[in-house]
Every structure is written in structure tokens, then in C-alpha cells.
Design an enzyme around this catalytic site. Structure first.
Site, mmCIF file in Angstrom:
data_model
loop_
_atom_site.group_PDB
_atom_site.id
_atom_site.type_symbol
_atom_site.label_atom_id
_atom_site.label_comp_id
_atom_site.label_asym_id
_atom_site.label_seq_id
_atom_site.Cartn_x
_atom_site.Cartn_y
_atom_site.Cartn_z
ATOM 1 N N THR A 30 4.060 -6.878 -2.492
ATOM 2 C CA THR A 30 2.739 -7.162 -1.940
ATOM 3 C C THR A 30 1.745 -7.601 -3.014
ATOM 4 O O THR A 30 1.888 -7.212 -4.187
ATOM 5 C CB THR A 30 2.196 -5.892 -1.247
ATOM 6 O OG1 THR A 30 0.832 -6.066 -0.938
ATOM 7 C CG2 THR A 30 2.318 -4.651 -2.131
ATOM 8 N N ASP A 31 0.722 -8.331 -2.588
ATOM 9 C CA ASP A 31 -0.353 -8.695 -3.532
ATOM 10 C C ASP A 31 -1.215 -7.484 -3.888
ATOM 11 O O ASP A 31 -1.988 -7.521 -4.836
ATOM 12 C CB ASP A 31 -1.229 -9.823 -2.955
ATOM 13 C CG ASP A 31 -1.887 -9.496 -1.616
ATOM 14 O OD1 ASP A 31 -1.689 -8.383 -1.077
ATOM 15 O OD2 ASP A 31 -2.614 -10.377 -1.091
ATOM 16 N N GLU A 32 -1.067 -6.384 -3.115
ATOM 17 C CA GLU A 32 -1.930 -5.221 -3.335
ATOM 18 C C GLU A 32 -1.672 -4.549 -4.681
ATOM 19 O O GLU A 32 -2.504 -3.787 -5.161
ATOM 20 C CB GLU A 32 -1.781 -4.221 -2.182
ATOM 21 C CG GLU A 32 -2.095 -4.886 -0.856
ATOM 22 C CD GLU A 32 -2.271 -3.940 0.321
ATOM 23 O OE1 GLU A 32 -2.559 -2.761 0.106
ATOM 24 O OE2 GLU A 32 -2.127 -4.421 1.458
ATOM 25 N N TYR A 69 0.019 3.562 -1.341
ATOM 26 C CA TYR A 69 0.947 2.496 -0.921
ATOM 27 C C TYR A 69 1.168 1.495 -2.049
ATOM 28 O O TYR A 69 2.304 1.241 -2.468
ATOM 29 C CB TYR A 69 0.418 1.776 0.330
ATOM 30 C CG TYR A 69 1.104 0.444 0.590
ATOM 31 C CD1 TYR A 69 2.455 0.386 0.920
ATOM 32 C CD2 TYR A 69 0.403 -0.770 0.482
ATOM 33 C CE1 TYR A 69 3.102 -0.839 1.140
ATOM 34 C CE2 TYR A 69 1.030 -1.989 0.704
ATOM 35 C CZ TYR A 69 2.373 -2.023 1.031
ATOM 36 O OH TYR A 69 3.019 -3.214 1.238
ATOM 37 N N LYS A 108 4.500 0.619 -4.365
ATOM 38 C CA LYS A 108 5.083 -0.732 -4.406
ATOM 39 C C LYS A 108 5.091 -1.232 -5.859
ATOM 40 O O LYS A 108 6.051 -1.853 -6.302
ATOM 41 C CB LYS A 108 4.301 -1.710 -3.516
ATOM 42 C CG LYS A 108 4.450 -1.476 -2.027
ATOM 43 C CD LYS A 108 5.875 -1.621 -1.492
ATOM 44 C CE LYS A 108 6.351 -3.053 -1.442
ATOM 45 N NZ LYS A 108 7.675 -3.151 -0.758
#
Ligand code: NAD
Ligand code: TYD
Length: 386
Positions: free
Chosen positions: A162-164, A188, A192
Site C-alpha cells: 500500500t501507499d500508506e 495497519y 504492511k
């Protein structure tokens, strides 16, 4: 548990076919992006990456609350599709599975994926996202080491992230590139990020041909209605409040799920081991804009609704803790090196998505059962209007 059913002669045929063509193995294929990926793998018509799709596909999923076997019903009975009900944290099972199925690639989608749930209960995120990824990687390493030279060279482990992991941008900051420093802010994104680092280390330390993809917020059919877009659509249709966190000016880049799946197929065939590719839709929108756009589409598609104008249902509620302000993706590397570009605009993708949820009221009804209602109560019950 193997899906597909069939007689023993069917099974022999299946086995013979699987022997001829090494499958790809995907994890988390009963979830939102995974099930779109699986369905498209078997659909013809889109050209990019189609050379790969003669391979059978094995789908490994634990079927958590987010996994829905109904998404894949239409594949049942196909000789080139196999569903395996298993947990990626189960090491002996993963080792056995790889030896039995002998995949030419692994695409790793399985994860706990919802930020709000990670705030309420981070344990499952550490378990699946970090330990599960580690178990899968280590089993993949042992399997890969047992292959012949040619198979080892062409093997791929694609890690869907993810870009998060890159953290939060200010309004004028440049978009994330593959070299942006990691700065995760939620349990989260932290888990990741941890899994990304493990994947990277298995390339550098052991030579396992891994590739990491970091994509922006996906939307489209089959998304569980805990995430912004399907939650707002299903609430608006039912005349329920549309809970917008904080001032609604947090910005996300929106990627239509079909575009994401196409990018992954292309990365599988053309991506370079050891590399990271960002995947984005060039569609930055504030949450408020997204919800307003959904309301406008519903006003048009449901002219007789007593909830029109649907925007009257919008409510600003208490913010999410640690809420990242803005994500934006620079996908130039993928576009230039692999030749991918998102096809869907936000206007076309959102309209298709709203229409899909209107056309699949039965699917929605099935997933918003007891457990879902409990979650809504837990997450939104205490968020009074801001
Ligand atoms: P999802 O929550 O809809 O689906 C996750 C799937 O993984 C479910 O089918 C679930 O049953 C399965 N799963 C969970 N734990 C498992 C375990 N221990 N063993 C086996 N299976 C397990 O998620 P999604 O939205 O489809 O996301 C897929 C991947 O893409 C995730 O890795 C996520 O981090 C990443 N991603 C998603 C988005 C997005 O907007 N949805 C954006 C960026 C990255
Ligand atoms: P979400 O779909 O949970 O994805 P992510 O947190 O991974 O980006 O949320 C997207 C944005 O929408 C995020 O800024 C939080 C916001 N949001 C709301 O305002 N209300 C909601 O009920 C939800 C679920 C999200």
C-alpha cells in the site's frame, strides 16, 4: 478443502493439466482485490498480461470476515481453478502446498486491510501481515531453492502493498515515489511496512525474486462495505447517515480495481526482481468530494428515492486517530518501464461502482450480517457528530 467438485476422472484430467502448466498461487483471493484478480485472470478480452493467463490458478484464503467465497462462485467446476482454505500463518501447510502445487509465481494479497480495525485491534494485523508474510516468504524460499535453474530464474514472489507505508503528505508535497522514506502512522500501515521490509530482505539476502507493489486506495465491485466508497453507497441507498471523519478534507488517490489487477498482471510478466513499483490512478480527491460525487450519482440513478438529495445524509463525525492527511502516488516508473497506465477516470469508475452495488443488492445483504452490524456499532457508535 479444495473447491471445484467433480468426479475422479475430472480430477485426473485436472491433475494432468496442472502438471503441464505450472499454476500461479495467490493468497487472499476471496477478498476484494484478490477476487477481482482471480475473476479477471479467467476472463478474456483485455489484452495486457493475457499471455500469462493460460496458467491455472490456486487461491489460498483463510476466509476471515473479509473473504467471501460467493465472489468466486462462477469459477466452481473449472479444472484450472483450485480454492484452498488455509491460513498463511500455518507453516507446515504452506510448505506442503507449495510442494504439491509447484507454482511458477506467488501473488500475495492476503492481509488484514482496514485501518479502523487496526486501531481497535492490532493483534491480527501483526499476525497475518507480518508473521503470515514471513511464513509465506520462508516457505517460498525453501520451495524456490528446490527448483531447477530455469524455474528458479523465472519464479516471482509479488507482494501487494500500500501507499500508506509512506505516511502522510502536506497539500503541496510531491507524490510518493518508490524512494520515498517509509513513515507508517497506523498499525495497519506499520504492519504492511514491516512485511515490505521482510520481502525486500529476502531478495537481497537469499536472492528470492521478489517484487513489491505499493498502490493507492482501490475501489470497484466486490469491496466489503467497511471501506469509504462501498460504505457510503450502501448507507445512502438505505437512507442511513454518511459518516465523514473530521473535516472531510483528507485526500486519497483512487485506483479502479480492474486497473490495479491489470498492473499486477503486467508486473508479473515484465517486472524486475528486487524492484518496487508504485501503482496509482491519477485521481486525487478529498473524502468530501468522493461522498458528494456518490450522492450526485445516486440522485441521478434513483430519481424516485425518498432520500434525495442524498447529500442531506452527510454527517461530519469524530476523526480517526492518526488520520493521514493526504496520499498521492507517482506511478511514472510503472508507466515508463512496464507500459501500464490507469484506464479508468474517477467519474467513469465511480459510476460503474455505484451501479454495481445497485445491481447486487443480494450480495450486499449477504455480507452485512451480524458481524458487520457489530462492527458498525463498535466503530461508529461512539463517534458523535463533529
Ligand atoms: P480484503 O480485506 O478485502 O481481503 C483480504 C483477504 O485476505 C480476505 O479474503 C481474507 O480472508 C484473506 N486473509 C486474511 N488473513 C488471512 C490469512 N491469515 N491467511 C489467508 N488468508 C487471509 O483486502 P483487499 O482490499 O482485497 O486488499 C488486498 C491486499 O491489497 C492487501 O494486502 C492490502 O494491504 C493491499 N491493499 C489494498 C488496498 C485497498 O484499497 N483495498 C490499497 C492498497 C493495498
Ligand atoms: P478507507 O476506505 O478506510 O481507506 P484508508 O483509510 O485505507 O485510506 O478510508 C478512506 C478515507 O475515508 C480515509 O481518509 C478515512 C475516510 N473515511 C471516512 O471519512 N468515513 C468512513 O466511514 C470511512 C470508513 C473512511
Amino acid at each position: 478443502m479444495h473447491g471445484g467438485g467433480g468426479t475422479s476422472s475430472d480430477h485426473k484430467e485436472k491433475f494432468a493439466f496442472m502438471k503441464q502448466q505450472p499454476p500461479i498461487l495467490i493468497t487472499g483471493g476471496a477478498g476484494f482485490i484478490g477476487s477481482n484478480f482471480v475473476l479477471e485472470w479467467f476472463d478474456s478480452g483485455r489484452s495486457a498480461g493475457s499471455e500469462a493467463r493460460s496458467n491455472p490458478l490456486v487461491n489460498v484464503d483463510k476466509l476471515t470476515y473479509a473473504g467471501n467465497p460467493r465472489n468466486l462462485e462462477r469459477l466452481s467446476g473449472r479444472p484450472d481453478y483450485r480454492f484452498v482454505h488455509a491460513d498463511i500463518c500455518d507453516r507446515p501447510r504452506m510448505e506442503r502446498l507449495l510442494q504439491e502445487e509447484r507454482p511458477r509465481a506467488i501473488l500475495h494479497f492476503a492481509a488484514e486491510s482496514h485501518v479502523d480495525r487496526s486501531i481497535m485491534g492490532p493483534d491480527a494485523f501483526v499476525e497475518t501481515n507480518v508473521r503470515g508474510t514471513f511464513v509465506l516468504l520462508d516457505a517460498a524460499r525453501a520451495y524456490w531453492a528446490s527448483l531447477g535453474d530455469e524455474e528458479r530464474k523465472s519464479f516471482r514472489f509479488i507482494h501487494v502493498s500500500t501507499d500508506e507505508v509512506y505516511g502522510s503528505l502536506g497539500p503541496d508535497d510531491p507524490a510518493f515515489t518508490e524512494t520515498t522514506a517509509y513513515a507508517p502512522n497506523s498499525p495497519y500501515s506499520a504492519t504492511k511496512a514491516g512485511s515490505d521490509h521482510l520481502v525486500r530482505s529476502y531478495f537481497h539476502t537469499y536472492g528470492l525474486p521478489t517484487i513489491i507493489t505499493n498502490c493507492s486506495n482501490n475501489y470497484g465491485p466486490l469491496q466489503f462495505p467497511e471501506k469509504l466508497i462501498p460504505l457510503m453507497i450502501t448507507h445512502a441507498v438505505a437512507g442511513k447517515p454518511l459518516p465523514i471523519y473530521g473535516d472531510g478534507l483528507n485526500v486519497r488517490d483512487w485506483l479502479y480495481v480492474t486497473d490495479h489487477c491489470e498492473a499486477l498482471r503486467m508486473v508479473l510478466e515484465r517486472g524486475r526482481p528486487g524492484e518496487t513499483y508504485n501503482i496509482g490512478g491519477r485521481n486525487e480527491r478529498s473524502n468530501r468530494e468522493v461522498v458528494e460525487a456518490i450522492c450526485e450519482i445516486l440522485d441521478e440513478l434513483r430519481p424516485g428515492s425518498s432520500y434525495r438529495p442524498h447529500r442531506q445524509l452527510m454527517q461530519f463525525v469524530k476523526d480517526r486517530p492518526g488520520h493521514d492527511r493526504r496520499y498521492a502516488i507517482n506511478a511514472a516508473k510503472l508507466e515508463q518501464e512496464i507500459g501500464w497506465r490507469a484506464r479508468e477516470t474517477f467519474a467513469t469508475g465511480l459510476r460503474k461502482t455505484v451501479q454495481w452495488y445497485l445491481d447486487h443488492a443480494g450480495w450486499v445483504e449477504d455480507v452485512v450480517t451480524g458481524g458487520y452490524q457489530q462492527w458498525i456499532q463498535q466503530n461508529y457508535g461512539e463517534r458523535s457528530r463533529a
